[in-house]
Design an enzyme around this catalytic site. Sequence first.
Site, mmCIF file in Angstrom:
data_model
loop_
_atom_site.group_PDB
_atom_site.id
_atom_site.type_symbol
_atom_site.label_atom_id
_atom_site.label_comp_id
_atom_site.label_asym_id
_atom_site.label_seq_id
_atom_site.Cartn_x
_atom_site.Cartn_y
_atom_site.Cartn_z
ATOM 1 C CB CYS A 226 -36.288 31.670 63.958
ATOM 2 S SG CYS A 226 -36.427 32.841 62.626
ATOM 3 N NE ARG B 278 -30.998 38.118 67.976
ATOM 4 C CZ ARG B 278 -31.601 37.760 66.847
ATOM 5 N NH1 ARG B 278 -32.881 37.536 66.825
ATOM 6 N NH2 ARG B 278 -30.913 37.597 65.745
ATOM 7 N NE ARG C 170 -32.268 31.376 60.892
ATOM 8 C CZ ARG C 170 -32.575 30.112 60.715
ATOM 9 N NH1 ARG C 170 -33.202 29.459 61.654
ATOM 10 N NH2 ARG C 170 -32.268 29.501 59.589
ATOM 11 N NE ARG D 40 -34.210 33.386 58.906
ATOM 12 C CZ ARG D 40 -33.575 34.311 59.614
ATOM 13 N NH1 ARG D 40 -33.964 34.584 60.830
ATOM 14 N NH2 ARG D 40 -32.557 34.967 59.114
ATOM 15 C CE LYS E 170 -29.311 41.858 63.285
ATOM 16 N NZ LYS E 170 -29.341 40.501 62.710
ATOM 17 C CG ASN E 171 -28.067 41.552 59.346
ATOM 18 O OD1 ASN E 171 -27.888 41.033 60.454
ATOM 19 N ND2 ASN E 171 -29.272 41.698 58.829
ATOM 20 C CG ASP F 190 -34.324 42.618 57.739
ATOM 21 O OD1 ASP F 190 -35.034 41.629 57.983
ATOM 22 O OD2 ASP F 190 -33.088 42.534 57.556
HETATM 23 N N1 EPU Z 1 -33.632 29.973 52.123
HETATM 24 C C1 EPU Z 1 -33.784 28.633 51.827
HETATM 25 N N2 EPU Z 1 -32.682 27.837 51.945
HETATM 26 C C2 EPU Z 1 -31.460 28.306 52.315
HETATM 27 C C3 EPU Z 1 -31.330 29.673 52.602
HETATM 28 C C4 EPU Z 1 -32.436 30.494 52.496
HETATM 29 O O1 EPU Z 1 -34.866 28.166 51.485
HETATM 30 O O2 EPU Z 1 -30.526 27.513 52.389
HETATM 31 C C5 EPU Z 1 -34.807 30.861 52.008
HETATM 32 C C6 EPU Z 1 -35.232 31.426 53.369
HETATM 33 O O3 EPU Z 1 -36.037 30.531 54.110
HETATM 34 C C7 EPU Z 1 -35.959 32.692 52.969
HETATM 35 C C8 EPU Z 1 -35.155 33.156 51.749
HETATM 36 O O4 EPU Z 1 -34.441 32.009 51.291
HETATM 37 O O5 EPU Z 1 -37.264 32.385 52.586
HETATM 38 C C9 EPU Z 1 -34.178 34.266 51.979
HETATM 39 O O6 EPU Z 1 -33.435 34.015 53.179
HETATM 40 P P1 EPU Z 1 -31.923 34.461 53.369
HETATM 41 O O7 EPU Z 1 -31.066 33.257 53.369
HETATM 42 O O8 EPU Z 1 -31.584 35.569 52.434
HETATM 43 O O9 EPU Z 1 -31.967 35.056 54.855
HETATM 44 P P2 EPU Z 1 -30.779 34.993 55.880
HETATM 45 O O10 EPU Z 1 -29.504 35.060 55.165
HETATM 46 O O11 EPU Z 1 -31.008 33.891 56.848
HETATM 47 C C10 EPU Z 1 -30.471 37.579 56.183
HETATM 48 C C11 EPU Z 1 -30.498 38.551 57.319
HETATM 49 C C12 EPU Z 1 -31.946 38.730 57.773
HETATM 50 C C13 EPU Z 1 -32.763 39.258 56.592
HETATM 51 C C14 EPU Z 1 -32.650 38.277 55.410
HETATM 52 C C15 EPU Z 1 -33.352 38.758 54.158
HETATM 53 C C16 EPU Z 1 -28.349 38.249 58.371
HETATM 54 C C17 EPU Z 1 -27.565 37.764 59.534
HETATM 55 N N3 EPU Z 1 -29.670 38.041 58.407
HETATM 56 O O12 EPU Z 1 -30.997 36.355 56.672
HETATM 57 O O13 EPU Z 1 -31.936 39.695 58.809
HETATM 58 O O14 EPU Z 1 -34.118 39.380 56.955
HETATM 59 O O15 EPU Z 1 -31.256 38.076 55.092
HETATM 60 O O16 EPU Z 1 -32.836 39.968 53.755
HETATM 61 O O17 EPU Z 1 -27.790 38.853 57.465
HETATM 62 C C18 EPU Z 1 -32.627 40.721 60.794
HETATM 63 O O18 EPU Z 1 -31.573 41.362 60.793
HETATM 64 O O19 EPU Z 1 -33.588 40.972 61.579
HETATM 65 C C19 EPU Z 1 -32.792 39.600 59.869
HETATM 66 C C20 EPU Z 1 -33.714 38.648 60.043
#
Ligand code: EPU
Length: 420
Positions: free
Chosen positions: A117, A397, A93, A122, A22-23, A305
Amino acid sequence: MDKIIIQGGRRLKGEISISGSKNAALPLLFATILTEGTSTLHHIPELKDVLTSLKLLSKLGLHHKKIQTHTYQVQCNNMRSYTATYDLVKTMRASVLVLGPLLARVRKAKVSLPGGCAIGARPINLHLKAFEKMGAKIDIQGGYVVASTKKLHGELIRFDTVTVTGTENVMMAATLAQGETVIENAAREPEVIDLAQALIAMGARIEGMGTKTIHIQGVDQLHACQYSIIPDRIEMGTFLMGVAITHGDITITNAKSSMLVALIEKLKEVGVSFEENERGLRAIGPKILKTADITTAPFPGFATDFQAQFMACMTVAKGTSVITETIFENRFMHVSELARMGAKIRVEGHRAIIEGIPRLSGAPLMASDLRASAALVLAGLNAEGITEIHRVYHIDRGYEHIERKFRKLGAKIKRVKVKY
Ligand code: EPU
């Protein structure tokens, strides 16, 4: 709305193949915005989030066609819109991943701010800060990020926190920016590497993916490509944890264990044994699970995850374990549901202390987010009696036909429609 009903107590046994990630699929679909022509994308999982992404691409003016199961053609010629509306972003998201491609290709973007969320606040501040540094003007108006640029230029982007979609968004934008972009403290997740490989297949110049520093040389244009995405490591890991909690014996025929090193290490610690043979990766669960402590971390660490599913396993392990969540501030929503099944868990800030019991007992449960729902399914497979999981749209999802796959492995699990 559907619910999943499980009669626990069966060992998982047999062979399974894992769906596309998915990701990896979501950023790849959005990357087609950067291209001219028709791309053919293989191994795309049949998931709600994929459908949401395709709907968003249609609204932007891209055409898609499913040419066979798991293969889509996406055609990007004339963009019709540059707006990702609230109704789509609030359900997924990952829609913020249109921001980088739109800024690079049409030089403007209007994308709803996703808001918090179920697992945490996030924010996307790091994405926005990077785009500003690369020459975008960014305003927040009426709940939307409104961004525009004359042309993005290459920059040194150093992320304060490792961010997966932040790295992907900037990497996509940088492919068409003027000059070189260097991303430091980049995410090293396999999905980031897969996206980089796909972008390279589209004509991008990227080096260093999979390390902490990624170099991207901007090019004038990208072309359509053929690409087949990696298997879903989170689905893979969920089945392996299913083996642990049911004392099962399964073989994953398309496993990529190099993506699961941290999880496999912990599963070995709790008593699961592994064997790579000509059929694939075989995992055999022990009669009695031992405990292990985990702390979540960016790749190659123990993935957040997997945290909920690992906790489900530890509820029936012999002894006490400690799980520390460092990525998201609110990712313990499954604790109260597991407690309804008899689990003994105490939460202290971002740590959960779990005292194992011999077996969980079935109960009606509520799914709160994607991975928490998977944990409840695993708990239900172990439990004595019937477990009913409501709000399973969360699970749809991110897991393709989860109940069919578990049924194939011998679980007593079914999906029924409910009228609320
Ligand atoms: N963060 C910030 N500011 C930003 C971006 C991130 O403070 O601008 C913080 C977040 O709040 C969090 C940390 O950085 O505390 C890491 O978040 P990250 O940005 O890596 O998460 P994401 O990119 O939103 C992806 C996956 C998630 C997975 C996380 C961590 C996708 C579409 N989603 O989310 O997947 O948990 O990386 O590995 O790739 C899932 O598939 O169930 C899922 C939630």
